[in-house]
Design an enzyme around this catalytic site. Sequence first.
Site, short mmCIF file in Angstrom:
data_model
loop_
_atom_site.label_atom_id
_atom_site.label_comp_id
_atom_site.label_asym_id
_atom_site.label_seq_id
_atom_site.Cartn_x
_atom_site.Cartn_y
_atom_site.Cartn_z
N ARG A 44 38.39 -6.20 22.83
CA ARG A 44 39.36 -5.10 22.88
C ARG A 44 40.35 -5.35 24.01
O ARG A 44 40.19 -6.26 24.80
CB ARG A 44 38.65 -3.75 23.05
CG ARG A 44 37.59 -3.82 24.11
CD ARG A 44 37.48 -2.66 25.00
NE ARG A 44 38.70 -2.29 25.64
CZ ARG A 44 39.16 -2.85 26.76
NH1 ARG A 44 38.50 -3.85 27.35
NH2 ARG A 44 40.28 -2.44 27.31
N ARG A 87 43.31 -3.30 13.65
CA ARG A 87 43.68 -2.15 14.51
C ARG A 87 45.21 -2.03 14.50
O ARG A 87 45.90 -3.05 14.51
CB ARG A 87 43.16 -2.35 15.95
CG ARG A 87 41.64 -2.26 16.05
CD ARG A 87 41.18 -2.19 17.50
NE ARG A 87 41.42 -0.90 18.10
CZ ARG A 87 41.29 -0.67 19.41
NH1 ARG A 87 40.94 -1.64 20.23
NH2 ARG A 87 41.51 0.54 19.90
N GLN A 194 35.76 3.12 28.41
CA GLN A 194 36.11 1.77 28.90
C GLN A 194 36.22 1.73 30.43
O GLN A 194 35.98 0.69 31.05
CB GLN A 194 37.46 1.31 28.31
CG GLN A 194 37.43 0.99 26.84
CD GLN A 194 37.83 2.18 26.00
OE1 GLN A 194 37.63 3.32 26.39
NE2 GLN A 194 38.38 1.92 24.82
N ASP A 235 49.58 -1.01 25.30
CA ASP A 235 49.27 -1.60 24.00
C ASP A 235 50.53 -1.90 23.19
O ASP A 235 50.52 -2.76 22.30
CB ASP A 235 48.35 -0.69 23.19
CG ASP A 235 46.95 -0.76 23.78
OD1 ASP A 235 46.71 -0.08 24.79
OD2 ASP A 235 46.13 -1.52 23.26
N LYS A 246 45.93 3.67 26.29
CA LYS A 246 44.72 4.46 25.97
C LYS A 246 44.96 5.96 26.16
O LYS A 246 45.59 6.38 27.14
CB LYS A 246 43.58 3.97 26.87
CG LYS A 246 42.25 4.66 26.72
CD LYS A 246 41.73 4.70 25.30
CE LYS A 246 41.62 3.34 24.67
NZ LYS A 246 41.44 3.38 23.18
O1 MRU Z 1 40.95 0.75 22.62
P1 MRU Z 1 41.09 -0.35 23.62
O2 MRU Z 1 39.93 -0.45 24.54
O3 MRU Z 1 41.46 -1.66 22.98
O4 MRU Z 1 42.34 0.11 24.50
C1 MRU Z 1 42.78 -0.75 25.51
C2 MRU Z 1 43.84 -0.18 26.37
O5 MRU Z 1 44.34 0.88 26.12
C3 MRU Z 1 44.31 -1.03 27.50
O6 MRU Z 1 44.73 -0.25 28.57
C4 MRU Z 1 45.50 -1.88 27.01
O7 MRU Z 1 45.16 -2.60 25.87
C5 MRU Z 1 45.99 -2.79 28.04
S1 MRU Z 1 44.93 -4.15 28.24
C6 MRU Z 1 45.57 -5.27 29.29
#
Ligand code: MRU
Length: 342
Positions: A44, A87, A194, A235, A246
């Site tokens: 992830r 995703r 996370q 993201d 997130k």
């Molecule tokens: O759902 P996830 O755990 O994949 O979400 C990840 C995030 O939101 C991170 O902050 C984002 O991908 C930046 S990672 C360098």
Amino acid sequence: MKTIEWWRNKVRIIDQSKLPGKLNYLNLADIRQLWWAIRGLKVRGAPAIGIAAAFGVVLGMRNSHAKTHRQFNKELKQVIRYLKKARPTAVNLFWALERIQQKVLAHCGQGIPFLKKLILKEALKIMQEDMDACRQMARFGSKLIKNGDSLLTHCNAGALATADYGTALGVMYKAKRAGKRFKVYADETRPVLQGARLTAWELIRHKIDVTLICDNMAAQLMKEGKISKIFVGADRIAANGDAANKIGTYNLAVLANFHRIPFYVVAPVSTFDFSLKSGKDIPIEQRDPREVKEIFGQQIAPKNVKVYNPAFDVTPQHLISAIVTERGILGKPYKNSLKRLK
Ligand code: MRU
């Protein structure tokens, strides 16, 4: 510790769903396993998802029996279409898949064995570029950290989310190496934690002074003057600088604005989506209601309660103090500064 690598003709990942209890590795040998690893958050974080998807094309195409380019390209399109469904929000996934497709198209005069090798070569290149980008972002971003700072971060934007150092956490690792003294608060990041499971684990391994808080404590810490800067990842960042990250990141940006605390986003160029004018168009992943109703399989809410579970939110650009990329630190107005990245 390698979050993702190409190892003995398989994709080797840390199974992040088992952390921090167990540091388990998974060797993914076929595209379906890899798809489920992405969907199930075993791998992830936007950059790591992009790299995983690129390796997914390798797994999906290596056993192709196509005899003609037409057939090969048709299969490639199917594989890419399938991986794109893993995703929806992190644009790195789409960016990596499109990059591989373009690479193959540009070499359509070559034989099929050559094209298969080319796909692997490109996936490895994407991974190497992410490593380099992490180091550069860390170099630029670490300058924003001063002795005595007390930082806040959300979710996990560290080594576990990339091929190397991380984005927001990479900045902290570099500052620590430079001898700066600072502390970090990590949001636990409900619903799937996370921050508690991954960021706290990573920062402790790097000997960074980290304190875990529940998401709903951030405002109080800011009021008490305990937070001097906020660093988060992203993201997908639209052409105007609006940034998806997130769920809960937007809360922090609003709170930071109220308390006049700098709010920084750290992300590689592969996270920018110039095809979207603003964050309004960023697709937001809706996840399984069980993530909210249960914690590690333990029911915490009535089984039949309705649940809303968006995995990301969008922080409007005017709440972002600066965006750190591998090409430098970008400031407002983002409409202009982001053009440098195209
Ligand atoms: O759902 P996830 O755990 O994949 O979400 C990840 C995030 O939101 C991170 O902050 C984002 O991908 C930046 S990672 C360098």
